[in-house]
Design a protein around this motif. Structure first.
Motif, PDB file in Angstrom:
ATOM      1  N   ASP A  41       0.827  -1.211   0.000  1.00  0.00           N
ATOM      2  CA  ASP A  41       0.000   0.000   0.000  1.00  0.00           C
ATOM      3  C   ASP A  41       0.856   1.253   0.000  1.00  0.00           C
ATOM      4  O   ASP A  41       0.548   2.232  -0.699  1.00  0.00           O
ATOM      5  N   LEU A  42       1.928   1.241   0.781  1.00  0.00           N
ATOM      6  CA  LEU A  42       2.812   2.409   0.833  1.00  0.00           C
ATOM      7  C   LEU A  42       3.478   2.657  -0.518  1.00  0.00           C
ATOM      8  O   LEU A  42       3.603   3.810  -0.967  1.00  0.00           O
ATOM      9  N   ARG A  43       3.925   1.578  -1.161  1.00  0.00           N
ATOM     10  CA  ARG A  43       4.549   1.741  -2.478  1.00  0.00           C
ATOM     11  C   ARG A  43       3.542   2.264  -3.498  1.00  0.00           C
ATOM     12  O   ARG A  43       3.876   3.105  -4.347  1.00  0.00           O
ATOM     13  N   TYR A  44       2.310   1.762  -3.440  1.00  0.00           N
ATOM     14  CA  TYR A  44       1.277   2.241  -4.352  1.00  0.00           C
ATOM     15  C   TYR A  44       0.976   3.720  -4.113  1.00  0.00           C
ATOM     16  O   TYR A  44       0.834   4.501  -5.072  1.00  0.00           O
ATOM     17  N   ARG A  45       0.915   4.116  -2.860  1.00  0.00           N
ATOM     18  CA  ARG A  45       0.629   5.511  -2.549  1.00  0.00           C
ATOM     19  C   ARG A  45       1.764   6.421  -3.011  1.00  0.00           C
ATOM     20  O   ARG A  45       1.531   7.502  -3.569  1.00  0.00           O
ATOM     21  N   GLU A  46       2.992   5.989  -2.776  1.00  0.00           N
ATOM     22  CA  GLU A  46       4.141   6.765  -3.248  1.00  0.00           C
ATOM     23  C   GLU A  46       4.136   6.892  -4.772  1.00  0.00           C
ATOM     24  O   GLU A  46       4.416   7.960  -5.321  1.00  0.00           O
ATOM     25  N   TRP A  47       3.831   5.810  -5.456  1.00  0.00           N
ATOM     26  CA  TRP A  47       3.772   5.840  -6.917  1.00  0.00           C
ATOM     27  C   TRP A  47       2.665   6.768  -7.402  1.00  0.00           C
ATOM     28  O   TRP A  47       2.845   7.525  -8.354  1.00  0.00           O
ATOM     29  N   LEU A  48       1.503   6.717  -6.757  1.00  0.00           N
ATOM     30  CA  LEU A  48       0.380   7.567  -7.138  1.00  0.00           C
ATOM     31  C   LEU A  48       0.725   9.040  -6.943  1.00  0.00           C
ATOM     32  O   LEU A  48       0.444   9.879  -7.819  1.00  0.00           O
ATOM     33  N   ILE A  49       1.342   9.366  -5.826  1.00  0.00           N
ATOM     34  CA  ILE A  49       1.736  10.753  -5.565  1.00  0.00           C
ATOM     35  C   ILE A  49       2.749  11.224  -6.600  1.00  0.00           C
ATOM     36  O   ILE A  49       2.666  12.346  -7.111  1.00  0.00           O
ATOM     37  N   TYR A  50       3.704  10.371  -6.918  1.00  0.00           N
ATOM     38  CA  TYR A  50       4.743  10.745  -7.887  1.00  0.00           C
ATOM     39  C   TYR A  50       4.136  10.993  -9.274  1.00  0.00           C
ATOM     40  O   TYR A  50       4.475  11.984  -9.934  1.00  0.00           O
ATOM     41  N   CYS A  51       3.232  10.137  -9.706  1.00  0.00           N
ATOM     42  CA  CYS A  51       2.647  10.266 -11.046  1.00  0.00           C
ATOM     43  C   CYS A  51       1.795  11.526 -11.176  1.00  0.00           C
ATOM     44  O   CYS A  51       1.763  12.150 -12.250  1.00  0.00           O
ATOM     45  N   ILE A  52       1.112  11.909 -10.110  1.00  0.00           N
ATOM     46  CA  ILE A  52       0.214  13.065 -10.201  1.00  0.00           C
ATOM     47  C   ILE A  52       0.966  14.371  -9.963  1.00  0.00           C
ATOM     48  O   ILE A  52       0.763  15.361 -10.679  1.00  0.00           O
ATOM     49  N   THR A  53       1.848  14.391  -8.973  1.00  0.00           N
ATOM     50  CA  THR A  53       2.475  15.650  -8.586  1.00  0.00           C
ATOM     51  C   THR A  53       3.632  16.066  -9.488  1.00  0.00           C
ATOM     52  O   THR A  53       3.890  17.265  -9.630  1.00  0.00           O
ATOM     53  N   THR A  54       4.334  15.129 -10.092  1.00  0.00           N
ATOM     54  CA  THR A  54       5.506  15.489 -10.901  1.00  0.00           C
ATOM     55  C   THR A  54       5.152  16.407 -12.073  1.00  0.00           C
ATOM     56  O   THR A  54       5.769  17.474 -12.229  1.00  0.00           O
TER      57      THR A  54
END
Length: 331
Positions: A6-19
């Motif tokens: 879950d943590l890896r998925y959340r980090e990936w989601l944040i990276y894809c949207i915020t970058t």
């Protein structure tokens, strides 16, 4: 605590949207900042306020990837946990205060053009500029001065661990719930954020009313000269005013409504479970809400031809060079 997946998925989601959002906000602000700094004719009090807003917006773009991470539970010590929560909050509050100051300065200029130089904003520019940075820093730093739940949670954890046989210690678990008390968050939302938004909307509406009144006076003069016949100049003024109202309404719908929605959903998310079931929605709303509000300075900058003229000259030169190269290749 969420699982590692879950943590890896959340980090990936944040990276894809915020970058992409963060990159666009940074580049857009740098574009206008360079235009103001390089043009000496723009070195005056109104543009200094706008330059401060652009710097705050640039910092908000840099801090954007860290804002959704506040909802993650991370293993950080006390000082690192304070830094990753207080610093982004300070940058966002300073951006909001700068946005209010820019609208307030322009409101004074339009509402009282003859007495504008006598107002404190113009006469005490350093003081006015400090009011956009110092109060946000003081309020954001309140958790560092004791208004937090960190030590209270540590006392609860130590008491529970002393009465059980388990070895679990959550003393290094960092989350926004341990840094920002509920009262602090509600005070920030209902005492700072929403009043600032309503103040900006109110000043913008008042400016439109003043503009409309001045437009009617101009139209009366035109009709007096043209013997009650509408002139082309009057029609152009009405069209420009209609475009202005449409742009202001569009900015409110596209920039302010997503952020207000994000704030209200976040408060409900805090009241509820706040687990991974709603986390994807929370990340999307936080990124789009803050990102949409961060494009307001860029929209205001595009409305001023003095800010965009240097870039337009460079683009015209590139276009002429490209046409010259194409002409030589065709010969």
């Amino acid at each position: 605590m969420a699982s590692d997946d879950d943590l890896r998925y959340r980090e990936w989601l944040i990276y894809c949207i915020t970058t992409p959002l963060s990159s666009a906000i940074i580049l857009a602000n740098l574009f206008i900042i360079v235009a103001i700094v390089c043009n000496r004719q723009l070195h005056n009090t109104p543009n200094y306020f706008f330059l401060s807003l652009l710097v705050a917006d640039l910092c908000t773009g840099i801090a954007l990837p860290f804002i959704p991470r506040m909802a993650l539970e991370q293993h950080l010590d006390w000082h690192a946990c304070l830094l990753v929560h207080i610093f982004p909050n300070f940058l966002f509050l300073s951006y909001l205060f700068n946005l209010v100051m820019v609208h307030y300065e322009r409101y004074l200029c339009i509402a009282n053009p003859l007495h504008y130089s006598q107002f404190w904003v113009h006469r005490c520019f350093p003081v006015a500029l400090l009011t956009t940075w110092v109060p946000p820093l003081l309020y954001a730093s309140l958790p560092a001065f004791g208004w937090n739940e960190w030590h209270r949670d540590d006392d609860v954890n130590s008491t529970s661990n002393s009465t059980t046989t388990g070895d679990t210690d959550d003393g290094d678990t960092c989350s926004y719930k341990r840094v920002f008390p509920t009262a602090y968050i509600y005070l920030e939302v209902y005492g700072l954020l929403l009043p600032s938004i309503f103040l900006i909307v109110g000043m913008t509406g008042r400016v439109l009313c003043i503009t409309r009144k001045q437009l009617r006076d101009i139209c009366k003069l035109h009709r007096a000269v043209e013997r009650d016949q509408a002139s082309d100049g009057e029609h152009r003024l009405n069209v420009r005013y209609a475009k202005c109202v449409a742009v202001v309404s569009l900015i409110f719908v596209l920039c302010w409504v997503p952020y207000i929605t994000f704030v209200n959903v976040t408060l409900r998310w805090m009241k509820g479970d706040g687990t991974s079931q709603n986390y994807t929605l929370h990340v999307i709303l936080s990124c789009t809400g803050i990102g949409s509000m961060a494009i307001i300075p860029f929209v205001l900058g595009l409305a001023n031809r003095q800010y965009t003229e240097p870039a337009c000259k460079v683009l015209r030169k590139l276009r002429d060079c490209w046409r010259g190269v194409q002409g030589h290749t065709d010969m």
